[in-house]
Design an enzyme around this catalytic site. Structure first.
Site, PDB file in Angstrom:
ATOM      1  CB  THR A   1      -0.841  -0.115   1.622  1.00  0.00           C
ATOM      2  OG1 THR A   1      -1.775  -0.824   0.875  1.00  0.00           O
ATOM      3  CG2 THR A   1      -1.870   0.974   0.920  1.00  0.00           C
TER       4      THR A   1
ATOM      5  CG  HIS B   1      -0.749   0.675  -4.075  1.00  0.00           C
ATOM      6  ND1 HIS B   1      -0.756   0.628  -5.283  1.00  0.00           N
ATOM      7  CD2 HIS B   1      -1.188  -0.258  -3.819  1.00  0.00           C
ATOM      8  CE1 HIS B   1      -1.255  -0.566  -6.045  1.00  0.00           C
ATOM      9  NE2 HIS B   1      -1.069  -1.553  -4.722  1.00  0.00           N
TER      10      HIS B   1
END
Length: 346
Positions: A44, A47
């Site tokens: 994450t 990202h």
């Protein structure tokens, strides 16, 4: 506590991040201040760092990101009773409302109003983090900080694998990033008869072997459907754990699962995925499970016990260590796929 601290800031709506000096956060009456001892980089975080479509629609810079960590409590609010100064802790990263139908029926891991540390709030790529005391998990004093820092993602792996029966079954782990690698170890510890790891990255497939995979399949060089059929005597696998998020891999997962099998999906595809529901789900009688977060705090207890007992050894996964100042090196390794888990030390 007042003063300044170093922190990795998602400083703008674009690629990258910066190391800056910012204020040490102030705590509320029900919060604690934790001195971060180790923090690990998650997919994450990648990202957010690369500023992909998901992060563009979700996060609001500037803020401190990062959500996997371990540390020591240095200050607590006057209403805090469950945690004491000096406790070694990690944190459940989902801040839940406690009031929605899901929270009120023991399903707070799928709270309708969830906020995620380091995504929706300031995170842990810093020397200190302020958190609600109810989110903290007390760690054994003998647990190394780097191991304690990866319990949160390991909880994802445990929740994915153990969401259904595993003992004596064949399990395919699609995607051998750090959580997929942990899932290999968890499946093996849970008594899976076969653990088949699939990825296009040979380095990570090597780590999967170290974690206990009985077979590895490089889907760049091998046809995964034919290869898995051969490994399983043409039966297919009982359980598929989808960790890659790639549309082609997700479809392959539905092709290799046996009739009546289970497909647990933890991955987060950035775009809608087209699936042959008729032939690959309905006619095969497949159970499909979406997995989010960890059961609070059932999964945390499972993770802690698996680590303490030695049934799952995560040391092969923790491949790189850097001071917080060298965070860019860690992100570069993650983007290249030439690492397992990267741990940063503030």
């Amino acid at each position: 506590m007042s003063g300044k601290m170093k922190a990795v800031i998602k400083h703008h709506r674009g690629v990258g991040a910066k190391l800056l000096m910012v204020d040490i956060p102030e705590i509320k009456e029900d919060e604690v201040l934790v001195k971060v001892k180790a923090t690990s980089i998650c997919g994450t975080d990648v990202h957010i760092y690369t500023w992909d479509e998901w992060s563009q629609s979700r996060v609001n810079p500037p803020y401190v990101f990062g959500h996997e960590f371990s540390g020591e409590v240095v200050e607590s609010g006057y209403k805090v009773t469950n945690i004491q100064k000096g406790d070694q802790v990690s944190a459940e990263t989902h801040i839940v409302c406690g009031k929605c139908p899901q929270c009120l029926t023991g399903q707070s891991h799928i709270c309708k109003n969830t906020k995620i540390i380091g995504v929706d709030t300031n995170g842990c790529f810093a020397e200190y983090i302020a958190l609600p005391a109810v989110n903290l998990w007390r760690n054994p004093t003998e647990m190394p900080y780097e191991v304690a820092s990866i319990q949160e993602p390991m909880g994802n792996a445990v929740h994915t694998v153990l969401a259904g029966e595993v003992a004596g079954k064949s399990v395919a782990i699609i995607g051998c990033g750090p959580i997929g690698l942990m899932a290999v170890g968890v499946a093996k510890a849970a008594g899976a008869s076969q653990v088949i790891a699939l990825d296009i990255n040979q380095y990570r497939l090597g780590l999967a072997q170290k974690m206990g995979a009985t077979s590895i399949v490089n889907t760049k060089d091998q046809d995964p459907i034919k290869t898995v059929a051969k490994i399983t005597d043409e039966n297919g696998v009982d359980v598929v754990c989808e960790m890659s998020g790639h549309p082609a891999a997700i479809n392959q997962g539905f092709k290799i699962v046996t009739n009546g099998g289970r497909v647990a999906i933890l991955s987060l595809p950035v775009k809608p995925v087209e699936i042959d529901v008729t032939n690959d789900i309905v006619f095969k009688g497949v159970t499909v499970q979406g997995i989010t977060g960890r059961k609070m705090f059932e999964t945390w207890q499972q993770v802690s016990r698996l680590l303490k007992s030695g049934q799952v050894d995560v040391s092969p996964i923790i491949t790189h260590h850097f001071p917080l100042e060298d965070f860019e090196k860690g992100f570069d390794l993650m983007l290249q796929g030439k690492c397992g888990k990267v741990v940063l030390y503030p």
